[in-house]
Scaffold this active site. Structure first.
Site, PDB file in Angstrom:
ATOM      1  N   LYS A 227       0.873  -1.179   0.000  1.00 54.20           N
ATOM      2  CA  LYS A 227       0.000   0.000   0.000  1.00 54.20           C
ATOM      3  C   LYS A 227       0.901   1.218   0.000  1.00 54.20           C
ATOM      4  O   LYS A 227       1.695   1.415   0.909  1.00 54.20           O
ATOM      5  CB  LYS A 227      -0.912   0.000   1.224  1.00 54.20           C
ATOM      6  CG  LYS A 227      -1.910   1.151   1.229  1.00 54.20           C
ATOM      7  CD  LYS A 227      -2.768   1.131   2.478  1.00 54.20           C
ATOM      8  CE  LYS A 227      -3.837   2.207   2.392  1.00 54.20           C
ATOM      9  NZ  LYS A 227      -3.264   3.569   2.269  1.00 54.20           N
ATOM     10  N   HIS A 623     -12.633 -25.205  16.817  1.00 59.01           N
ATOM     11  CA  HIS A 623     -13.152 -26.524  16.465  1.00 59.01           C
ATOM     12  C   HIS A 623     -12.021 -27.539  16.606  1.00 59.01           C
ATOM     13  O   HIS A 623     -10.949 -27.371  16.017  1.00 59.01           O
ATOM     14  CB  HIS A 623     -13.693 -26.519  15.030  1.00 59.01           C
ATOM     15  CG  HIS A 623     -14.894 -25.630  14.856  1.00 59.01           C
ATOM     16  ND1 HIS A 623     -16.152 -26.121  14.636  1.00 59.01           N
ATOM     17  CD2 HIS A 623     -15.020 -24.278  14.891  1.00 59.01           C
ATOM     18  CE1 HIS A 623     -17.006 -25.112  14.534  1.00 59.01           C
ATOM     19  NE2 HIS A 623     -16.335 -23.973  14.683  1.00 59.01           N
TER      20      HIS A 623
END
Length: 810
Positions: A227, A623
């Site tokens: 950027k 998970h």
């Protein structure tokens, strides 16, 4: 005495075009290096490293070699001024060093130890970041009695090492900045000549804009680029000449005039290129760019997209094709010239952002490689920042009582939903030129009343209000809870942006300050993650700090998949099972053999800091696998996920869970229910680690199938949506190797911030929903024993299988 005295004595600056001997102060965090090919009495390469305001210099007789086995003689010469790093030309005959000088390579160098100590000891180790010389290098002083100071330049063994002694110098024979060969430099030929363009000049079109996010996107399919800290610029090249446009379509060909000739030299019939104008040689910030534009200083253009080429509109093509067209157009241009390709940063998004921030950059822009080019702001381009910076509209100024300072601070705002919102003030970063420029810009724009509809804080009393039309860029530390900036520093006027398009809502939403929770720094802790519940990123981290000890009894030291929601539960989310380079050290990785025989590194958590480190990266859900990493092939739990069809009630689901429990008891297995925080219930069976995955999977599949065949109107054991109509799906697939299930005490990325909680069978009978537990309930919950500890783990043995067979015939 100056270290440049020797340089000064050897030259007549009325004759030679070389720069005068001037010491300079450090110009930034990066130390420059340059290599100049020098055809003097004998052809050699001058290797120079910036240090303490000068260029330390060595004459490398045969030139640098990327082969680590080659040790190239490097004779120490007099220090040169830093300005010499930009010199390319011919030193007149009769002058010291008379001959042609080419800028063969340049960039910045990274000392790997104290350079002063290295110079004293005769051993310099450093890393080069150039267009041609890269990676680790060393300079080692030779022992001897010669008058001259002899060193050896040696390439270290790394990814940039080569095998051929002279491949580096044989491959690169033109200037790194102008693309000229030695003969062209000697003849003083221009760096670029206009090409012949045979098609009409492409018209300006709306530029594509990036959406600000707290973290870069994960997964494949994204390309990451730097950027830049400059002005967005579209360059149109064609039969009508060259036009350079701002992001809003203003023709700034005059202001960006230094780029016109290099752009005109592009070999094509016509082109429309998207990119950014940067100050100096490509490393300057926005303030430096403002100065360069005023004083006619050096500019660099980084191109990152090609919208039109030789009569073809490329905007409908994927980025991969547009990038290939751009690279073809720029092929042959000097790598350090005025016109450059935006570099693509290797690695995943987190690693790319980390590398950019460590290098002192502003951030990265991540782009979907399969997406077309679309004007306006969208989600195909995502920007992630290292520093906090945004544009604001000037609404007024506070007078100053200090001499020579016309105002003490600017009062800022941004347009949100058509209304100007107060965003605080900035009182730092102004010099005399900035004061003069701003006061001149305020002339004729005075107004008696503030342009805000809201109640304003005391800091605005006595302010002089102006029509909100000027846009400024400001660096800041954070947004407050009220949506105002803290510790703002003025960076410059943004003449390329209209006041009405300036919004700071995205910056305020992704900010909120840093906070240390459980010893781990949580950035943007005030950013809202659960809008309906009002919970922030900091609240998520505090939940995991609270439940860490209990949760890790079931989630520690086993492969885990993370559900990351960097924008909160209403934004994009994704699963991640492999740790990226940007992850905290407490989020660990372990090698796991895959089905194809290969090995991949999977995430695992070993301590509370790991849970909090994952929360820092935007993780909401954890998970877990059904096996621990010390015996990864022997599961220690079996899970039946009861997933009801939309039309079924929670009472139907509780009845199903009881039937699963009874069937398991008939097989000699104890179980515990867990409400998942969603709409389902997990029936969890703790196991002794005696059976392997195939046995556990086979048992669970058979068990689910028997129950579904016994009550086909109420249950199904297949994933088919059509067969779930009016039924509960008994999901046994959670027991495959590599499958995961939500961890006990994990948050869920669902409205209300529910938590997955193990309960007793008696509690389950009294509950009204599977999403009734929330972070506020956890302290009381942790005061009780976990139901998962109340049952005895048993193994799946021959007797268990026999019991299953007997139950199937009841």
């Amino acid at each position: 005495m100056s270290s440049l005295d020797t340089y000064r004595r050897k030259r007549d600056f009325d004759v030679t075009p070389e720069p005068r001997a001037e010491l300079v102060e450090a110009g930034g965090d990066r130390l420059s290096f340059v290599v100049q090919k020098h055809d003097a009495t004998r052809l050699h390469y001058d290797f120079r490293l910036e240090w303490k305001g000068v260029l330390l210099s060595w004459a490398v007789t045969k030139g640098p070699s990327a082969d680590p086995s080659e040790k190239r003689l490097a004779v120490r010469t007099e220090d040169h001024p830093v300005a010499y790093g930009a010199f390319e030309g011919t030193i007149p005959e009769g002058q010291y060093g008379g001959g042609t000088v080419m800028l063969w390579d340049n960039g910045w160098w990274e000392p790997l130890h104290d350079p002063e100590e290295g110079l004293k000891q005769g051993k310099l180790h450093f890393r080069l970041h150039g267009a041609r010389m890269k990676g680790g290098w060393a300079l080692v002083r030779m022992r001897g009695k010669e008058k001259r100071e002899n060193w050896l330049l040696i390439k270290e063994r790394d990814d940039f090492a080569g095998r051929s002694a002279d491949a580096l110098t044989n491959k690169h024979k033109t200037s790194v900045t102008t693309g000229r060969a030695m003969r062209a430099i000697a003849a003083d030929k221009p760096a670029a000549r206009p090409a012949t363009h045979g098609m009409a000049l492409p018209r300006f079109r709306e530029v594509q804009l990036a959406t600000l996010k707290d973290a870069p996107p994960a997964g494949d399919g994204w390309q990451h680029e730097a950027k830049f800290d400059g002005y967005r610029c579209l360059i149109a090249v064609g039969k009508g000449g060259v036009r350079l446009y701002t992001r809003n379509g203003k023709d700034w060909s005059d202001r960006f005039g230094a780029l016109c000739d290099p752009a005109a030299a592009l070999e094509c019939d016509a082109a429309l290129i998207d990119g950014e104008v940067i100050a100096g040689g490509g490393g300057g910030d926005f303030s430096t760019l403002q100065k360069a534009l005023k004083e006619g200083g050096e500019l660099t253009y980084y191109a990152f997209d090609c919208l039109h080429l030789d009569g073809k509109d490329l905007t409908g093509k994927p980025l991969t094709e547009r990038r290939a067209a751009l690279e073809g157009l720029f092929d042959g241009l000097p790598p350090r010239g005025v016109m450059r390709l935006s570099p693509v940063i290797e690695g995943d998004g987190d690693a790319a952002l980390d590398a950019m921030c460590r290098a002192g950059g502003e951030g990265i822009v991540s782009k979907r490689m399969d997406a077309p080019y679309r004007g306006g702001r969208g989600r195909a381009w995502i920007k992630s920042k290292c520093s906090r910076r945004a544009e604001f509209v000037v609404a007024g100024w506070s007078p100053s009582d200090k001499r020579g300072r016309p105002f003490s601070s600017l009062l800022l705002g941004s347009y949100e939903g058509g209304a100007l919102v107060y965003r605080g003030r900035v009182g730092a970063g102004f010099d005399g030129d900035a004061f003069d420029e701003l006061m001149a810009a305020f002339s004729g724009s005075d107004r008696k009343t503030p342009p805000f509809d809201e109640d304003l804080p005391a800091e605005t009393r006595g302010a002089k209000w102006v029509t909100p039309r000027l846009v400024v860029e400001v660096e800041y530390t954070e947004f407050t809870a009220e949506g105002r900036i803290r510790h703002g520093v003025y960076k410059g006027l943004r003449e390329d942006k209209e006041a009405g398009e300036v919004s700071a809502r995205a910056e305020a939403a992704t900010d909120g300050g840093d906070e240390k929770i459980g010893g781990v720094r949580i950035s943007s802790a005030g950013r809202v993650v659960y809008p309906d519940a009002g919970l922030t990123k900091g609240d998520v981290a505090r939940h995991y700090e609270t439940v860490a000890e209990r949760m890790l009894e079931y989630a520690a030291d086993r492969p885990v998949s993370l559900l990351r929601c960097p924008e909160g539960i209403e934004g994009e989310s994704f699963f991640q099972k492999h740790a990226g380079k940007g992850f905290p050290d407490a989020v660990k990785s372990m090698p796991v053999e895959e089905k194809d025989g290969g090995t991949e590194d999977y995430i695992y958590i070993a301590a509370p800091e790991g849970l909090l480190g994952a929360a820092q990266m935007g993780t909401i859900e954890f998970h877990i696998w059904g096996a621990a990493r010390d015996r990864i092939e022997r599961p220690d739990r079996m899970v039946f996920d009861l997933d009801p069809d939309e039309g079924l009630s929670f009472a139907d689901l509780k009845k199903a869970a009881q039937e699963v429990r009874e069937g398991l008891e008939a097989c000699g297995l104890e179980s515990v229910p867990m409400v998942t925080g969603g709409k389902g219930v997990h029936v969890i069976v703790p196991l002794r680690r005696v059976a392997e995955w195939d046995t556990v999977k086979g048992f669970s599949k058979t068990f689910a199938t028997i129950l579904a065949e016994r009550h086909p109107d109420r249950y199904t054991a297949t994933m088919s949506k059509a067969k779930r109509k009016g039924r509960v799906f008994i999901d046994w697939l959670r027991n495959e190797r590599g499958a995961t299930a939500i961890a006990p005490y994990s948050l869920r990325a669902r409205p209300g911030a529910p938590v997955a909680v193990p309960v007793t069978w008696d509690e389950l009978a009294k509950l009204e929903a599977a999403n009734g537990f929330h972070p506020a309930d956890m302290k009381a919950r942790l005061g009780r024993d976990c139901p998962l500890q109340s049952v005895k783990a048993r193994g799946i043995s021959g007797a268990t299988v026999d019991a299953l067979d007997a139950w199937s015939r009841e």
